[in-house]
Design an enzyme around this catalytic site. Structure first.
Site, PDB file in Angstrom:
ATOM      1  N   ASN A   1       0.875  -1.164   0.000  1.00 54.30           N
ATOM      2  CA  ASN A   1       0.000   0.000   0.000  1.00 54.30           C
ATOM      3  C   ASN A   1       0.913   1.215   0.000  1.00 54.30           C
ATOM      4  O   ASN A   1       1.373   1.644   1.053  1.00 54.30           O
ATOM      5  CB  ASN A   1      -0.871  -0.058   1.263  1.00 54.30           C
ATOM      6  N   PRO A   2       1.224   1.756  -1.184  1.00 54.32           N
ATOM      7  CA  PRO A   2       2.172   2.872  -1.225  1.00 54.32           C
ATOM      8  C   PRO A   2       1.565   4.128  -0.617  1.00 54.32           C
ATOM      9  O   PRO A   2       0.350   4.184  -0.421  1.00 54.32           O
ATOM     10  CB  PRO A   2       2.402   3.067  -2.729  1.00 54.32           C
TER      11      PRO A   2
ATOM     12  N   TYR B   1       0.016   7.837  -0.663  1.00 52.71           N
ATOM     13  CA  TYR B   1      -0.775   8.550  -1.675  1.00 52.71           C
ATOM     14  C   TYR B   1      -0.642  10.046  -1.433  1.00 52.71           C
ATOM     15  O   TYR B   1      -0.611  10.478  -0.292  1.00 52.71           O
ATOM     16  CB  TYR B   1      -2.282   8.258  -1.570  1.00 52.71           C
TER      17      TYR B   1
ATOM     18  N   PHE C   1     -10.542   2.724   3.829  1.00 51.07           N
ATOM     19  CA  PHE C   1      -9.744   3.232   4.950  1.00 51.07           C
ATOM     20  C   PHE C   1     -10.629   4.095   5.838  1.00 51.07           C
ATOM     21  O   PHE C   1     -11.289   5.016   5.354  1.00 51.07           O
ATOM     22  CB  PHE C   1      -8.547   4.043   4.441  1.00 51.07           C
TER      23      PHE C   1
HETATM   24  C1  LIG Z   1       0.288   3.788   3.223  1.00 50.60           C
HETATM   25  S1  LIG Z   1       1.632   3.384   4.272  1.00 50.60           S
HETATM   26  C2  LIG Z   1       1.600   1.632   4.180  1.00 50.60           C
HETATM   27  C3  LIG Z   1       2.264   0.937   5.314  1.00 50.60           C
HETATM   28  C4  LIG Z   1       2.205  -0.596   5.257  1.00 50.60           C
HETATM   29  N1  LIG Z   1       2.872  -1.096   4.070  1.00 50.60           N
HETATM   30  C5  LIG Z   1       0.776  -1.073   5.252  1.00 50.60           C
HETATM   31  O1  LIG Z   1       0.289  -1.456   4.191  1.00 50.60           O
HETATM   32  O2  LIG Z   1       0.129  -1.048   6.294  1.00 50.60           O
HETATM   33  C6  LIG Z   1       3.015   3.887   3.291  1.00 50.60           C
HETATM   34  C7  LIG Z   1       4.371   3.811   3.964  1.00 50.60           C
HETATM   35  O3  LIG Z   1       5.356   4.250   3.027  1.00 50.60           O
HETATM   36  C8  LIG Z   1       6.354   5.020   3.709  1.00 50.60           C
HETATM   37  N2  LIG Z   1       7.000   5.863   2.693  1.00 50.60           N
HETATM   38  C9  LIG Z   1       6.572   7.050   2.191  1.00 50.60           C
HETATM   39  N3  LIG Z   1       7.396   7.475   1.230  1.00 50.60           N
HETATM   40  C10 LIG Z   1       8.368   6.540   1.111  1.00 50.60           C
HETATM   41  C11 LIG Z   1       9.492   6.411   0.257  1.00 50.60           C
HETATM   42  N4  LIG Z   1       9.762   7.337  -0.656  1.00 50.60           N
HETATM   43  N5  LIG Z   1      10.272   5.318   0.392  1.00 50.60           N
HETATM   44  C12 LIG Z   1       9.987   4.360   1.320  1.00 50.60           C
HETATM   45  N6  LIG Z   1       8.930   4.442   2.160  1.00 50.60           N
HETATM   46  C13 LIG Z   1       8.125   5.507   2.045  1.00 50.60           C
HETATM   47  C14 LIG Z   1       5.554   5.759   4.765  1.00 50.60           C
HETATM   48  O4  LIG Z   1       6.370   6.214   5.823  1.00 50.60           O
HETATM   49  C15 LIG Z   1       4.554   4.672   5.191  1.00 50.60           C
HETATM   50  O5  LIG Z   1       5.072   3.899   6.240  1.00 50.60           O
END
Ligand SMILES: C[S@@+](CC[C@H](N)C(=O)[O-])C[C@H]1O[C@@H](n2cnc3c(N)ncnc32)[C@H](O)[C@@H]1O
Length: 415
Positions: A110-111, A113, A202
């Site tokens: 889940n990247p 957004y 969500f």
């Molecule tokens: C929507 S959350 C999803 C967390 C987990 N994978 C889940 O599905 O519950 C996105 C995560 O991506 C991390 N994140 C944001 N930008 C990032 C980047 N450029 N590289 C790596 N991680 C990143 C955020 O800190 C966050 O923990």
């Protein structure tokens, strides 16, 4: 193991600026099923933007004989995850800039957004300094883009030849122009499967989502939706896909379109002048005065009428010179709402006011019955067609949607 999701464990500012939200367990489970893996043995699996590794944890519990990797940029989140899941290969890095020779059988997650930009306007401000770099390295970047689009491109590039991408993302990539290069890229890279979920996935978030599966090396596209009982139903499957917009086309929508003409062939469709441009204009004023009228916003637009008295922009402009902002402001024309919850809301601007928002329909030829066109645009039959075709993919009505909107021949003049 952390006992609460990210958004409850950390300071709001810390997780929000990186777009962190934990994925509900039922969605994680659904995505594992939709991956349709032939086997769950000996795979290399990556969860980018790993957060608390919701996906890796679940897969490891069910299928331990795989290699599990995760990347997390936020140092606080990374610390908690790394000390909780010692058997995973967890990397503290920016996924979008991660230089890796490793390739994966499955990239799942889940990247984050959101549009990257300054704190006052955009949600993802933790990455503002890197935006230019991202713009330069991502082939799919277009317009303001959205960080999830860059995550998709990067993830696809890290797949092995028959690898799979499984992401839950906003559904906007199906429709918006900013994602045209991404759709093209997906069409070139593999077979796209989209499971449209809509809003409500969500908690406390309005975002309309879809699960995107890319089977690398394949061809074509399939679109699915959930019915009222939650069962997944196929809407269509096509063996060829060219990267065009993705809509819920059906025999009903085709029947409605039959014999009609796309609105974009009859009208020029233009956006209003933007606020910064108007504010900079030497004729713009911040108070009412002789000959000045308020610059209108979407809040003045109602089905079939415009409220010229209650306006919100706080900017005033000489009515007689409105056409200096946009030539078409000087002529009677149709205004259509951009942000009306996906509804088509149209009215004629009889007084030729200046506007700061909305889309403006200027006839390509004289002699059209604008009242009849407005009546049709606001009609319940057109609303039903639009809802059927676009669901709640986005709360906005876009210029692309308007251009394609089918207009009955009798309203299209001597086309
Ligand atoms: C929507 S959350 C999803 C967390 C987990 N994978 C889940 O599905 O519950 C996105 C995560 O991506 C991390 N994140 C944001 N930008 C990032 C980047 N450029 N590289 C790596 N991680 C990143 C955020 O800190 C966050 O923990």
């Amino acid at each position: 193991m952390p006992d609460r999701p990210i958004e409850q464990l950390l300071e709001r500012d810390s997780w929000k600026s990186f777009g962190a939200v934990s994925t509900p367990p039922a969605i994680v489970q659904l995505m594992l099923e939709l991956a349709e893996m032939e086997s769950w043995q000996g795979l290399s699996i990556l969860e980018p933007g790993a957060g608390f590794c919701e996906f890796l944890q679940r897969i490891q519990a069910l299928h331990p004989n795989n290699h599990f990797a995760g990347i997390e940029l936020n140092p606080e989140i990374f610390q908690i995850a790394a000390s909780s899941y010692k058997s995973f290969q967890l990397i503290p890095a920016d996924f979008l800039l991660w230089d890796s020779r490793q390739k994966f059988d499955l990239v799942i997650g889940n990247p984050p957004y959101g549009i990257i930009g300054d704190k006052s306007h955009y949600p993802i401000h933790g990455l503002e300094q890197r935006k230019k770099t991202y713009q330069n390295i991502f082939q799919t970047w277009r317009g303001k883009y959205n960080i999830y689009g860059a995550f998709i491109e990067k993830a696809v590039r890290l797949l092995k030849p028959r690898g799979k991408l499984v992401f839950i993302v906003p559904a906007t990539f199906m429709l918006l122009d900013d994602f045209s290069r991404l759709r093209q890229f997906l069409a070139e890279q593999g077979r796209t499967r989209i499971y449209y979920l809509g809003p409500g996935v969500f908690e406390k978030k309005q975002v309309s989502t879809a699960i995107l599966v890319l089977d690398k090396g394949g061809k074509g596209i399939e679109l699915f939706q959930r019915d009222a009982s939650g069962r997944i139903r196929k809407c269509f499957a096509r063996e060829k896909y060219d990267g065009g917009i993705i809509r819920f086309e059906s025999s009903d929508t085709l029947a409605f379109e039959k014999g009609k003409i796309p609105l974009g062939q009859i009208f020029f469709i233009r956006f209003a002048a933007r606020s910064p441009e108007i504010k900079k204009h030497p004729l713009a004023a911040t108070r009412p005065g002789p000959g000045l009228v308020p610059v209108l916003t979407g809040s003045s637009l109602h089905p079939g009428w415009i409220d010229y008295d209650n306006t919100r922009s706080g900017i005033f402009f000489p009515l007689a010179r409105a056409s200096e902002l946009r030539k078409f402001y000087g002529q009677r024309h149709i205004v259509v709402g951009h942000t009306k919850g996906g509804k088509v809301v149209a009215a004629i601007d009889e007084r030729c006011y200046p506007w700061r928002e909305e889309m403006h329909l200027v006839p390509k030829k004289p002699g059209l019955n604008l009242e009849a066109v407005v009546g049709y645009l606001n009609s319940s039959e057109l609303q039903a067609y639009m809802k059927n075709l676009y669901r709640e993919i986005t709360p906005h009505l876009t210029i692309t949607q308007l251009k394609l909107l089918p207009l009955p021949q009798n309203l299209a003049g001597d086309f």
